[in-house]
Design a protein around this motif. Structure first.
Motif, PDB file in Angstrom:
ATOM      1  N   LYS A  59       5.660   6.218   3.515  1.00 53.98           N
ATOM      2  CA  LYS A  59       4.324   6.148   2.930  1.00 53.98           C
ATOM      3  C   LYS A  59       3.823   4.712   2.913  1.00 53.98           C
ATOM      4  O   LYS A  59       4.610   3.768   2.769  1.00 53.98           O
ATOM      5  N   LEU A  60       2.512   4.571   3.069  1.00 59.12           N
ATOM      6  CA  LEU A  60       1.847   3.268   3.037  1.00 59.12           C
ATOM      7  C   LEU A  60       0.790   3.265   1.939  1.00 59.12           C
ATOM      8  O   LEU A  60       0.192   4.292   1.636  1.00 59.12           O
ATOM      9  N   LEU A  77      -1.140   6.702   2.278  1.00 54.71           N
ATOM     10  CA  LEU A  77      -0.985   7.425   3.545  1.00 54.71           C
ATOM     11  C   LEU A  77       0.439   7.940   3.682  1.00 54.71           C
ATOM     12  O   LEU A  77       1.395   7.175   3.534  1.00 54.71           O
ATOM     13  N   GLY A  78       0.566   9.245   3.957  1.00 53.70           N
ATOM     14  CA  GLY A  78       1.868   9.857   4.164  1.00 53.70           C
ATOM     15  C   GLY A  78       2.031  10.319   5.599  1.00 53.70           C
ATOM     16  O   GLY A  78       1.237   9.975   6.483  1.00 53.70           O
ATOM     17  N   VAL A  79       3.059  11.131   5.841  1.00 53.60           N
ATOM     18  CA  VAL A  79       3.380  11.606   7.185  1.00 53.60           C
ATOM     19  C   VAL A  79       2.171  12.314   7.803  1.00 53.60           C
ATOM     20  O   VAL A  79       1.567  13.191   7.192  1.00 53.60           O
ATOM     21  N   THR A 100       4.124  -0.975   2.785  1.00 50.78           N
ATOM     22  CA  THR A 100       4.963   0.213   2.656  1.00 50.78           C
ATOM     23  C   THR A 100       5.353   0.396   1.196  1.00 50.78           C
ATOM     24  O   THR A 100       5.683  -0.563   0.508  1.00 50.78           O
ATOM     25  N   ILE A 101       5.303   1.646   0.712  1.00 46.90           N
ATOM     26  CA  ILE A 101       5.773   1.914  -0.644  1.00 46.90           C
ATOM     27  C   ILE A 101       7.080   2.702  -0.624  1.00 46.90           C
ATOM     28  O   ILE A 101       7.611   3.058  -1.668  1.00 46.90           O
ATOM     29  N   GLU A 138     -12.511  10.145   0.848  1.00 46.79           N
ATOM     30  CA  GLU A 138     -11.465  10.081  -0.166  1.00 46.79           C
ATOM     31  C   GLU A 138     -11.202   8.640  -0.591  1.00 46.79           C
ATOM     32  O   GLU A 138     -10.948   8.371  -1.773  1.00 46.79           O
ATOM     33  N   LYS A 139     -11.278   7.703   0.355  1.00 51.92           N
ATOM     34  CA  LYS A 139     -11.021   6.298   0.037  1.00 51.92           C
ATOM     35  C   LYS A 139     -12.075   5.761  -0.921  1.00 51.92           C
ATOM     36  O   LYS A 139     -11.750   5.078  -1.891  1.00 51.92           O
TER      37      LYS A 139
END
Length: 234
Positions: A59-60, A77-79, A100-101, A138-139
């Motif tokens: 995830k980012l 952001l995920g997969v 990156t988280i 969404e952002k």
């Protein structure tokens, strides 16, 4: 790692044929063969990435920093999520910090090859535009919710969003499927760690969420009811 398997998991490509996947595979070298460690800053507004990128695993977090130096998250952001810029598509990421988280693997696509690929597949180009529109909407909505209101409401908006994107249902609660420290939550909404700790303790006592060691589960119905009540009062 099997790049074709990764690409088949990205939702925007779900209707492509095996031949299409092979073509993308040839033009989409892995940016990182080893996962990027958690907490790595992979882009700043001054050093932005050119090209189109896909999150393969991990995830980012995308965020901005205001004049006071506070961070405000604009997207997680995920997969399967995308970011970057090419001539025909822009995800509005040039002015963003991206980190990156959790351990993350990213795939990049060469601009020239991808644009030619889209020209031959107009239906896929339309799907990209739809994804782009949804992500930008969404952002903006998330940034607005995390930049205004009191700290409790901002924490609730963030945790609700994360539970919707990365949650696993467990009876009345939804567990957020990655570790979160109080400092990381604070960074996402531009407040202090101490204030987040106070809010999380209070919400836990109210039965709105459950906390463990860097793990959080939320009662989505109670959060939505609380936020709706606040909006109606406003």
């Amino acid at each position: 790692m099997d790049k074709l398997w990764y690409l088949s998991r990205i939702s925007i490509f779900e209707s492509l044929s095996p031949e299409d996947f092979k073509e993308i595979d040839l033009m989409a070298p892995l940016t990182h063969f080893n996962a990027v460690p958690k907490g790595t800053l992979i882009q700043t507004p001054e050093q932005h990435r050119e090209g189109l990128f896909f999150v393969k695993t991990g995830k980012l977090r995308m965020y901005k920093i205001n004049a006071e130096g506070k961070q405000f998250t604009t997207a997680i952001l995920g997969v399967g999520n995308m970011f970057g810029e090419i001539d025909s598509l822009s995800f509005g990421t040039h002015d963003m910090y991206i980190e990156t988280i959790e351990e993350t693997l990213i795939c990049s696509v060469l601009r020239e090859h991808f644009q030619k690929f889209l020209l031959k597949r107009p239906e896929l180009a339309m799907r990209f535009l739809k994804v782009l529109s949804n992500q930008l909407k969404e952002k903006v909505e998330l940034l607005e919710k995390l930049a205004i209101g009191n700290i409790e409401d901002r924490v609730l908006h963030l945790l609700l969003k994360l539970s919707e994107q990365f949650g696993t249902k467990n009876e009345d609660f939804v567990k957020i499927d990655f570790s979160l420290t109080h400092q990381e939550i604070a960074n996402m909404i531009g407040v202090t760690r101490e204030s987040v700790t106070t809010v999380l303790k209070d919400l836990s006592q109210k039965g709105i969420l459950q906390t463990g060691r860097m793990q959080i589960s939320v009662h989505s119905q109670k959060i939505r009811a609380h936020l709706n009540h606040i909006e109606q009062k406003g």
